[in-house]
Design an enzyme around this catalytic site. Sequence first.
Site, PDB file in Angstrom:
ATOM      1  N   PRO A 180      37.515  40.977  44.413  1.00 54.63           N
ATOM      2  CA  PRO A 180      36.358  40.890  43.518  1.00 54.63           C
ATOM      3  C   PRO A 180      36.729  40.161  42.235  1.00 54.63           C
ATOM      4  O   PRO A 180      37.917  40.015  41.919  1.00 54.63           O
ATOM      5  CB  PRO A 180      36.027  42.352  43.236  1.00 54.63           C
ATOM      6  CG  PRO A 180      37.324  43.071  43.363  1.00 54.63           C
ATOM      7  CD  PRO A 180      38.101  42.342  44.421  1.00 54.63           C
ATOM      8  N   GLU A 190      29.274  29.479  48.886  1.00 55.46           N
ATOM      9  CA  GLU A 190      27.991  29.628  48.170  1.00 55.46           C
ATOM     10  C   GLU A 190      28.282  29.265  46.723  1.00 55.46           C
ATOM     11  O   GLU A 190      28.896  30.058  45.996  1.00 55.46           O
ATOM     12  CB  GLU A 190      27.500  31.070  48.281  1.00 55.46           C
ATOM     13  CG  GLU A 190      27.084  31.488  49.671  1.00 55.46           C
ATOM     14  CD  GLU A 190      25.867  30.719  50.178  1.00 55.46           C
ATOM     15  OE1 GLU A 190      25.654  30.702  51.392  1.00 55.46           O
ATOM     16  OE2 GLU A 190      25.154  30.128  49.342  1.00 55.46           O
TER      17      GLU A 190
HETATM   18  N1  LIG Z   1      26.998  30.561  42.877  1.00 51.22           N
HETATM   19  C1  LIG Z   1      27.052  31.646  42.154  1.00 51.22           C
HETATM   20  O1  LIG Z   1      26.443  32.682  42.451  1.00 51.22           O
HETATM   21  C2  LIG Z   1      27.879  31.656  40.948  1.00 51.22           C
HETATM   22  C3  LIG Z   1      28.039  30.516  40.195  1.00 51.22           C
HETATM   23  N2  LIG Z   1      28.806  30.544  39.071  1.00 51.22           N
HETATM   24  C4  LIG Z   1      28.922  29.340  38.245  1.00 51.22           C
HETATM   25  O2  LIG Z   1      30.294  29.213  37.838  1.00 51.22           O
HETATM   26  C5  LIG Z   1      30.367  29.180  36.435  1.00 51.22           C
HETATM   27  C6  LIG Z   1      31.633  29.845  35.969  1.00 51.22           C
HETATM   28  O3  LIG Z   1      31.574  31.214  36.343  1.00 51.22           O
HETATM   29  P1  LIG Z   1      32.893  31.894  36.820  1.00 51.22           P
HETATM   30  O4  LIG Z   1      32.713  33.342  37.002  1.00 51.22           O
HETATM   31  O5  LIG Z   1      33.993  31.431  35.937  1.00 51.22           O
HETATM   32  O6  LIG Z   1      33.029  31.278  38.282  1.00 51.22           O
HETATM   33  P2  LIG Z   1      34.383  31.035  39.076  1.00 51.22           P
HETATM   34  O7  LIG Z   1      34.018  30.201  40.211  1.00 51.22           O
HETATM   35  O8  LIG Z   1      35.469  30.609  38.174  1.00 51.22           O
HETATM   36  O9  LIG Z   1      34.788  32.529  39.598  1.00 51.22           O
HETATM   37  C7  LIG Z   1      34.269  33.021  40.811  1.00 51.22           C
HETATM   38  C8  LIG Z   1      35.380  33.819  41.499  1.00 51.22           C
HETATM   39  O10 LIG Z   1      36.427  32.937  41.849  1.00 51.22           O
HETATM   40  C9  LIG Z   1      37.681  33.392  41.292  1.00 51.22           C
HETATM   41  N3  LIG Z   1      38.504  32.231  41.001  1.00 51.22           N
HETATM   42  C10 LIG Z   1      38.454  31.421  39.924  1.00 51.22           C
HETATM   43  N4  LIG Z   1      39.350  30.416  40.047  1.00 51.22           N
HETATM   44  C11 LIG Z   1      40.001  30.615  41.233  1.00 51.22           C
HETATM   45  C12 LIG Z   1      41.052  29.930  41.939  1.00 51.22           C
HETATM   46  N5  LIG Z   1      41.617  28.829  41.449  1.00 51.22           N
HETATM   47  N6  LIG Z   1      41.454  30.415  43.149  1.00 51.22           N
HETATM   48  C13 LIG Z   1      40.886  31.533  43.662  1.00 51.22           C
HETATM   49  N7  LIG Z   1      39.885  32.230  43.037  1.00 51.22           N
HETATM   50  C14 LIG Z   1      39.464  31.760  41.844  1.00 51.22           C
HETATM   51  C15 LIG Z   1      37.250  34.172  40.075  1.00 51.22           C
HETATM   52  O11 LIG Z   1      38.272  35.059  39.708  1.00 51.22           O
HETATM   53  P3  LIG Z   1      38.255  35.663  38.198  1.00 51.22           P
HETATM   54  O12 LIG Z   1      36.896  36.208  37.940  1.00 51.22           O
HETATM   55  O13 LIG Z   1      39.298  36.722  38.160  1.00 51.22           O
HETATM   56  O14 LIG Z   1      38.567  34.491  37.315  1.00 51.22           O
HETATM   57  C16 LIG Z   1      36.009  34.877  40.612  1.00 51.22           C
HETATM   58  O15 LIG Z   1      36.383  35.995  41.393  1.00 51.22           O
HETATM   59  C17 LIG Z   1      29.117  29.913  35.976  1.00 51.22           C
HETATM   60  O16 LIG Z   1      28.770  29.528  34.675  1.00 51.22           O
HETATM   61  C18 LIG Z   1      28.103  29.459  36.988  1.00 51.22           C
HETATM   62  O17 LIG Z   1      27.630  28.189  36.621  1.00 51.22           O
HETATM   63  C19 LIG Z   1      29.483  31.670  38.695  1.00 51.22           C
HETATM   64  C20 LIG Z   1      29.327  32.830  39.441  1.00 51.22           C
HETATM   65  C21 LIG Z   1      28.487  32.918  40.589  1.00 51.22           C
END
Ligand SMILES: NC(=O)C1=CN([C@@H]2O[C@H](COP(=O)(O)OP(=O)(O)OC[C@H]3O[C@@H](n4cnc5c(N)ncnc54)[C@H](OP(=O)(O)O)[C@@H]3O)[C@@H](O)[C@H]2O)C=CC1
Length: 490
Positions: A190, A265
């Site tokens: 998560p 997604e």
């Molecule tokens: N499609 C959707 O529903 C979503 C879109 N977004 C978009 O993304 C932007 C940033 O949001 P954010 O939450 O930072 O989204 P991220 O894509 O950075 O994070 C989503 C998940 O991926 C993990 N993650 C991040 N970088 C890596 C990596 N290099 N390798 C493996 N896992 C990774 C995060 O971990 P951790 O949280 O521990 O960093 C989190 O669990 C938002 O402003 C929005 O525009 C964000 C969330 C949902």
Amino acid sequence: MNKHVTDLKMLLKDPSLLETRAYVAGEWIEADDGATFEVTNPARGDVIAQVTDLGRAEVKRAITAAEAAMKLWAARTAKDRAQVMRKWFDLMMENQDDLGKILTAEMGKPLAEAKGEIAYGASFIEWFGEEAKRIYGETIPGHMPDKRLTVIRQPIGVVASITPWNFPNAMITRKCAPAIAAGCGFVGRPASETPLSALAMAVLAERAGIPKGLFSIVPSTKASEIGKEFCENPAIRKLTFTGSTNTGRILLRQAADQVLKCSMELGGNAPFIVFDDADLDAAVEGAMASKFRNNGQTCVCANRIYVQAGVYDAFADKLAAAVEKLNVGDGLTEGVTTGPLINEKAVEKVQDHIQDALDGGAQILTGGQPIEGLFFEPTVVTGITQTMKVATEETFGPLAPLFRFETEKEAVRYANDTIFGLAAYFYARDIGRVTRVQEALEYGIVGVNTGIISTEVAPFGGVKQSGLGREGSRHGIEDYLEMKYICLSV
Ligand SMILES: NC(=O)C1=CN([C@@H]2O[C@H](COP(=O)(O)OP(=O)(O)OC[C@H]3O[C@@H](n4cnc5c(N)ncnc54)[C@H](OP(=O)(O)O)[C@@H]3O)[C@@H](O)[C@H]2O)C=CC1
Ligand SMILES: O=C(O)[C@H](O)CS(=O)(=O)O
């Protein structure tokens, strides 16, 4: 146990749902090195829990256990798997209040929305428990007299899941439910902002009889490291991710080395188009639902609102009046409709988009200012143009930017002018226009005269750089199965 965990536990009918250890190979464990990380309440800024912070070694153990457990799980009948999943669904719904409070405390969305997410998340467990019984094969007329051809569908293998903070329950069940229904093992990481909802889900999975080791939740702040383990471990045959398109690109590159099957997604940039033949009150209601659900922090939120010139002023005034009725506050407080943003970076992104628009000549109709902490005024800005940041970047916050357009062709051209293609919405009543526009929009999901499209029974997913694959519906289980063609010589 720190004070705030005690505080949160006091709100729960069943305090044992507030688990802070990791669920690995059917055991509740601390990290090998004892590491933990803080989970904060975005509404109050206080630390509500210290959660186990796993590394790659513990995640490897979870993957190994899932590979072993899935052999017995896949051998059970579909009806048997379905009955265990039904029990899990029932437990989620029986504990909806507590799960909602945990979700609101760690993510911020108002309790009513959080409880709605629990029901939405549980619906995937119910739905795919039923779909488990419909994983049909095929017989094919032989191409030679002595050949008998069949096709069977088998679980793909151990599934790795990475999910975001904005739907800390439903984004996991939308992945683990089809995986487990198909007979797969599942290891989920998560988001580090919101691990508590995932751990509470694991408490109920254990109680429901999901076999030890089949389903693990591996909280960790080492996102990149855990992602690499998921992409490099040969026992993983499927990676499923919800989050930003940037992170999706990183994972796809990493997954290429093992030719890992991926579901993505990703980000959105949803247009919301109001034509001059729209029911304006319905359009305002739809815009409010689509734009301000989860405080604008969903990938299917209206990100750009295009209004035809003839109704622009009337729509803008009606929308501003509705926005001013929103009640911003702590999601655990009765009557609050709009919670905080998830973190400081999110607040800065909203401010940046507003300032960029003002610098380009746009005007604030209502809102526009940060309140305190992570709270932000729900905002409507007029005079937006295609050259502004908000036209190409996902704001992920409570900003409704209004663009003016003259013709249907112009609206469709603007709407499609993006690298994203997840959700789009439009309001119109002329049947010819509805037919033309719904077919012309380049999106995986189109809402016509509605602002809310999410349900477990329909295929959710995007085109272009909004992702790969579909979640939910009868299609959602396909990504967790492999098709085997058997040619029998008789
Ligand atoms: N499609 C959707 O529903 C979503 C879109 N977004 C978009 O993304 C932007 C940033 O949001 P954010 O939450 O930072 O989204 P991220 O894509 O950075 O994070 C989503 C998940 O991926 C993990 N993650 C991040 N970088 C890596 C990596 N290099 N390798 C493996 N896992 C990774 C995060 O971990 P951790 O949280 O521990 O960093 C989190 O669990 C938002 O402003 C929005 O525009 C964000 C969330 C949902
Ligand atoms: O990722 C998201 O924002 C969710 O998929 C949105 S929804 O499924 O709750 O509509």
